[in-house]
Design an enzyme around this catalytic site. Structure first.
Site, PDB file in Angstrom:
ATOM      1  N   SER A   1      -4.061 -19.951  -6.274  1.00 54.44           N
ATOM      2  CA  SER A   1      -3.922 -18.429  -5.857  1.00 54.44           C
ATOM      3  C   SER A   1      -5.273 -18.016  -6.265  1.00 54.44           C
ATOM      4  CB  SER A   1      -2.982 -17.832  -6.444  1.00 54.44           C
ATOM      5  OG  SER A   1      -3.270 -16.440  -6.497  1.00 54.44           O
TER       6      SER A   1
ATOM      7  N   ASP B   1      14.400  -7.129   1.041  1.00 55.17           N
ATOM      8  CA  ASP B   1      12.988  -7.234   0.643  1.00 55.17           C
ATOM      9  C   ASP B   1      12.469  -8.339   1.825  1.00 55.17           C
ATOM     10  OD1 ASP B   1      13.186  -5.729  -1.106  1.00 55.17           O
ATOM     11  OD2 ASP B   1      12.753  -7.054  -2.943  1.00 55.17           O
TER      12      ASP B   1
ATOM     13  N   SER C   1       7.663  -6.023  -4.096  1.00 54.12           N
ATOM     14  CA  SER C   1       8.183  -7.223  -3.238  1.00 54.12           C
ATOM     15  C   SER C   1       6.997  -8.187  -2.835  1.00 54.12           C
ATOM     16  CB  SER C   1       9.143  -6.806  -2.121  1.00 54.12           C
ATOM     17  OG  SER C   1      10.267  -6.340  -2.461  1.00 54.12           O
ATOM     18  N   SER C   2       6.248  -8.445  -3.919  1.00 53.69           N
ATOM     19  CA  SER C   2       5.162  -9.331  -3.791  1.00 53.69           C
ATOM     20  C   SER C   2       5.810 -10.862  -3.702  1.00 53.69           C
ATOM     21  CB  SER C   2       4.053  -9.557  -4.748  1.00 53.69           C
ATOM     22  OG  SER C   2       4.545  -9.680  -6.025  1.00 53.69           O
TER      23      SER C   2
END
Length: 364
Positions: free
Chosen positions: A44, A151, A105-106
């Site tokens: 990431s 979500d 809501s990642s």
């Protein structure tokens, strides 16, 4: 996959009611490359200090050490459980501009993105709604968060300049145009991060379920089946006064969501804003999921000329607020709300001026 913000209706999600989310133009982005073996490598750009996190298709179990990769691992685990067998591992690169732990809501965005990458890389025939359901299942059963479908559905099914009017009981949905020719959506991040798995979110769900059981002397399957008048007529059947308050929020919020659709269809943004404000009051007083940080942001927003509506967004206990602000008041909003928040809370909030965007896409 875009992020999402709920303009109204968050906590009717798992109560069988209607919700009214939209997808934002911030989101999560990924690149995937199939491997020759069964190794999975994650990296990431948001967590570079973690380096490359390596696992295997033969070791799809949640762990604290896995950190953020528990979300894509959970989707892979769910694919396998549903018969979509991954025949090889993959190298996956992720970047997101949704603030983590902010209530936008990642996690759902990452789940939908992972599902889309796996579907296209391995050639599975899976609809976008099924990808949303896979994301929800993985969050419930792999990551231990008893969220509803909102979500993931918003991330998967977003449409530019539209909110989604979704019946979470049946998954029937329609798009409602959000026309804001002279206003913007402003997200304010309280900078209070929350962990929904360990927060009172699951408690609220249990309290709502207890209230529903008490009310089922009436012929209903969900709290969303009740009107305000029907709830008031039967609310004394709920023995616990705390559970009664939770049910009141769910019932009234469901009705606010229905009214919000009509307001947008009539291009009545002022009424829509009032419903947002009423929603926050209910979340504060009946559902009790706001807290001093979110309440400060919303109450300061209400003081400013040009703010059409403001409320917390997400599951609460920290995270963000969403406000609809007239174009010529955005700068004053950021300056005044930001100053008041820092003076009261002791540190700065972050502000994001965003638009309602489309759902996930595959880039060439």
């Amino acid at each position: 996959a875009p992020g999402r913000v709920n303009l109204i209706g968050e906590h009717t999600d798992y109560n069988g009611g209607h919700v009214f989310p939209c997808a934002l133009t911030i989101g999560t982005y990924g690149v995937i490359r199939k491997r020759e073996d069964r190794t999975i490598r994650f990296y990431s750009l948001n967590f570079t200090n973690n380096g490359i996190i390596t696992t295997s298709l033969d070791d799809l179990v949640p762990s604290e050490a896995a950190g953020w990769t528990n979300y894509p691992k959970g989707v892979m685990w769910t694919f396998e459980k549903r018969g979509y067998h991954l025949t090889a591992g993959a190298d996956i690169l992720i970047y997101g501009d949704i603030p983590a732990g902010s209530g936008l809501s990642s996690s759902a965005s990452l789940e939908v993105l992972t599902g889309l990458m796996l579907r296209d890389t391995f050639g599975f025939d899976i609809s976008m709604i099924d990808l949303a359901l896979i994301g929800q299942y993985s969050e419930n059963n792999f990551n231990g968060m008893n969220c509803g479908i909102m979500d993931q559905f918003a991330s998967a099914m977003g449409k530019k300049d539209c909110a989604i009017f979704l019946d979470t009981n049946t998954l029937n949905y329609e798009y409602a145009p959000v026309k804001l020719p002279d206003a913007r959506i402003v997200i304010t991040n309280s900078k209070v991060k929350h962990s929904l798995v360990s927060s009172a979110y699951n408690d609220r769900r249990r309290e709502s379920e207890t209230a529903l059981k008490d009310l089922q002397t009436v012929d209903i399957k969900t709290l969303g089946d009740l009107t305000e008048a029907e709830f008031e007529a039967h609310k004394d059947a709920i023995k616990d006064p705390v559970c009664r308050k939770r049910a009141k929020h769910a019932v009234y919020e469901n009705q606010r969501t229905i009214k919000a659709v009509e307001a947008l269809q009539n291009n009545d943004v002022a009424l829509f804003g009032k419903l947002m404000n009423d929603s926050h009051v209910s979340l504060r007083d009946d559902y009790e999921v706001t807290g001093i940080e979110l309440d400060t942001l919303v109450e300061e927003a209400w003081k400013i000329d040009g703010v059409i509506g403001s409320r917390m967004t997400g599951a609460g206990f920290g995270g963000c607020t969403v406000s609809i602000v007239k174009d010529d008041a955005v700068d004053a909003f950021i300056e005044k709300v930001g100053t008041a928040y820092k003076n009261k809370i002791g540190y700065a909030a972050d502000f994001y001026v965003v638009e309602i965007g489309d759902g996930p896409v595959k880039l060439a």
